[in-house]
Design a protein around this motif. Structure first.
Motif, PDB file in Angstrom:
ATOM      1  N   TRP A 162     -24.160  58.431  26.920  1.00 16.85           N
ATOM      2  CA  TRP A 162     -24.273  59.863  27.203  1.00 16.85           C
ATOM      3  C   TRP A 162     -25.704  60.203  27.616  1.00 16.85           C
ATOM      4  N   LEU A 163     -26.678  59.674  26.894  1.00 17.06           N
ATOM      5  CA  LEU A 163     -28.079  59.933  27.235  1.00 17.06           C
ATOM      6  C   LEU A 163     -28.445  59.333  28.588  1.00 17.06           C
ATOM      7  N   ALA A 164     -27.879  58.173  28.898  1.00 16.93           N
ATOM      8  CA  ALA A 164     -28.150  57.562  30.207  1.00 16.93           C
ATOM      9  C   ALA A 164     -27.573  58.417  31.331  1.00 16.93           C
ATOM     10  N   GLY A 165     -26.399  58.971  31.124  1.00 12.92           N
ATOM     11  CA  GLY A 165     -25.832  59.864  32.126  1.00 12.92           C
ATOM     12  C   GLY A 165     -26.639  61.136  32.280  1.00 12.92           C
ATOM     13  N   TYR A 166     -27.147  61.639  31.174  1.00 10.00           N
ATOM     14  CA  TYR A 166     -27.984  62.845  31.211  1.00 10.00           C
ATOM     15  C   TYR A 166     -29.279  62.600  31.976  1.00 10.00           C
ATOM     16  N   SER A 167     -29.842  61.415  31.822  1.00  7.72           N
ATOM     17  CA  SER A 167     -31.153  61.145  32.409  1.00  7.72           C
ATOM     18  C   SER A 167     -31.079  60.362  33.712  1.00  7.72           C
ATOM     19  N   PHE A 168     -29.913  60.225  34.295  1.00  7.86           N
ATOM     20  CA  PHE A 168     -29.766  59.356  35.469  1.00  7.86           C
ATOM     21  C   PHE A 168     -30.589  59.822  36.655  1.00  7.86           C
ATOM     22  N   HIS A 169     -30.664  61.116  36.905  1.00  7.50           N
ATOM     23  CA  HIS A 169     -31.387  61.600  38.076  1.00  7.50           C
ATOM     24  C   HIS A 169     -32.895  61.426  37.943  1.00  7.50           C
ATOM     25  N   ALA A 170     -33.414  61.484  36.738  1.00  5.05           N
ATOM     26  CA  ALA A 170     -34.867  61.393  36.550  1.00  5.05           C
ATOM     27  C   ALA A 170     -35.347  59.959  36.344  1.00  5.05           C
ATOM     28  N   ALA A 171     -34.531  59.137  35.690  1.00  3.42           N
ATOM     29  CA  ALA A 171     -34.945  57.759  35.371  1.00  3.42           C
ATOM     30  C   ALA A 171     -33.774  56.822  35.636  1.00  3.42           C
ATOM     31  N   ARG A 172     -33.539  56.538  36.888  1.00  3.52           N
ATOM     32  CA  ARG A 172     -32.354  55.764  37.270  1.00  3.52           C
ATOM     33  C   ARG A 172     -32.382  54.337  36.757  1.00  3.52           C
ATOM     34  N   ILE A 173     -33.508  53.672  36.857  1.00  6.58           N
ATOM     35  CA  ILE A 173     -33.567  52.260  36.467  1.00  6.58           C
ATOM     36  C   ILE A 173     -33.327  52.104  34.971  1.00  6.58           C
ATOM     37  N   ARG A 174     -33.964  52.939  34.161  1.00  4.72           N
ATOM     38  CA  ARG A 174     -33.763  52.856  32.714  1.00  4.72           C
ATOM     39  C   ARG A 174     -32.348  53.246  32.326  1.00  4.72           C
ATOM     40  N   ALA A 175     -31.782  54.232  33.002  1.00  6.70           N
ATOM     41  CA  ALA A 175     -30.406  54.632  32.705  1.00  6.70           C
ATOM     42  C   ALA A 175     -29.419  53.525  33.080  1.00  6.70           C
ATOM     43  N   LEU A 176     -29.647  52.886  34.209  1.00  8.49           N
ATOM     44  CA  LEU A 176     -28.789  51.772  34.601  1.00  8.49           C
ATOM     45  C   LEU A 176     -28.958  50.584  33.657  1.00  8.49           C
ATOM     46  N   ALA A 177     -30.176  50.321  33.225  1.00  4.43           N
ATOM     47  CA  ALA A 177     -30.413  49.229  32.285  1.00  4.43           C
ATOM     48  C   ALA A 177     -29.690  49.486  30.965  1.00  4.43           C
ATOM     49  N   ALA A 178     -29.734  50.714  30.484  1.00  5.72           N
ATOM     50  CA  ALA A 178     -29.034  51.048  29.244  1.00  5.72           C
ATOM     51  C   ALA A 178     -27.527  50.907  29.417  1.00  5.72           C
ATOM     52  N   SER A 179     -27.006  51.326  30.563  1.00  6.55           N
ATOM     53  CA  SER A 179     -25.568  51.214  30.810  1.00  6.55           C
ATOM     54  C   SER A 179     -25.127  49.762  30.907  1.00  6.55           C
ATOM     55  N   ILE A 180     -25.928  48.939  31.578  1.00  7.97           N
ATOM     56  CA  ILE A 180     -25.580  47.524  31.709  1.00  7.97           C
ATOM     57  C   ILE A 180     -25.662  46.830  30.355  1.00  7.97           C
ATOM     58  N   LEU A 181     -26.664  47.160  29.562  1.00 11.98           N
ATOM     59  CA  LEU A 181     -26.765  46.563  28.226  1.00 11.98           C
ATOM     60  C   LEU A 181     -25.597  46.967  27.338  1.00 11.98           C
ATOM     61  N   CYS A 182     -25.065  48.155  27.535  1.00  4.56           N
ATOM     62  CA  CYS A 182     -23.896  48.574  26.762  1.00  4.56           C
ATOM     63  C   CYS A 182     -22.693  47.697  27.071  1.00  4.56           C
ATOM     64  N   LEU A 183     -22.620  47.183  28.275  1.00  3.17           N
ATOM     65  CA  LEU A 183     -21.510  46.312  28.649  1.00  3.17           C
ATOM     66  C   LEU A 183     -21.772  44.853  28.310  1.00  3.17           C
TER      67      LEU A 183
END
Length: 97
Positions: free
Chosen positions: A64-85
């Protein structure tokens, strides 16, 4: 909360959730020692379940936090999403090995 802070928190939650979830799942494997009382077994199972539940909720909050912050910090949000998987798949493969 600033989106950059949310992205950092998402990464931290993924790591903490992975560790807690792994500990909760792996601590339930195996047979207990014969001298362990039923009360101790119940307490250990409840603690393992608590760790597993927190370990499952932390990555959900992280997504949820990665989706919230996707526009401002794409790389960190994508890294968090990939680590979740990656973490549940790695745990599953490790348990099969």
């Amino acid at each position: 909360m600033k989106p950059a802070t949310a992205a950092n928190l998402a990464l931290v939650l993924v790591v903490i959730g992975g560790v807690l979830g792994s500990y909760g799942a792996l601590s339930q494997l195996g047979d207990p020692a014969p001298w362990v009382t039923a009360a101790q077994l119940d307490a250990m199972r409840r603690r393992s379940l608590l760790f597993m539940l927190v370990g499952m909720l932390a990555p959900l909050c992280s997504l949820w936090l990665a989706g919230y912050s996707f526009h401002a910090a794409r790389i960190r949000a994508l890294a968090a999403s990939i680590l979740c998987l990656v973490q549940p798949v790695a745990l599953f493969l490790w348990m099969l090995w």
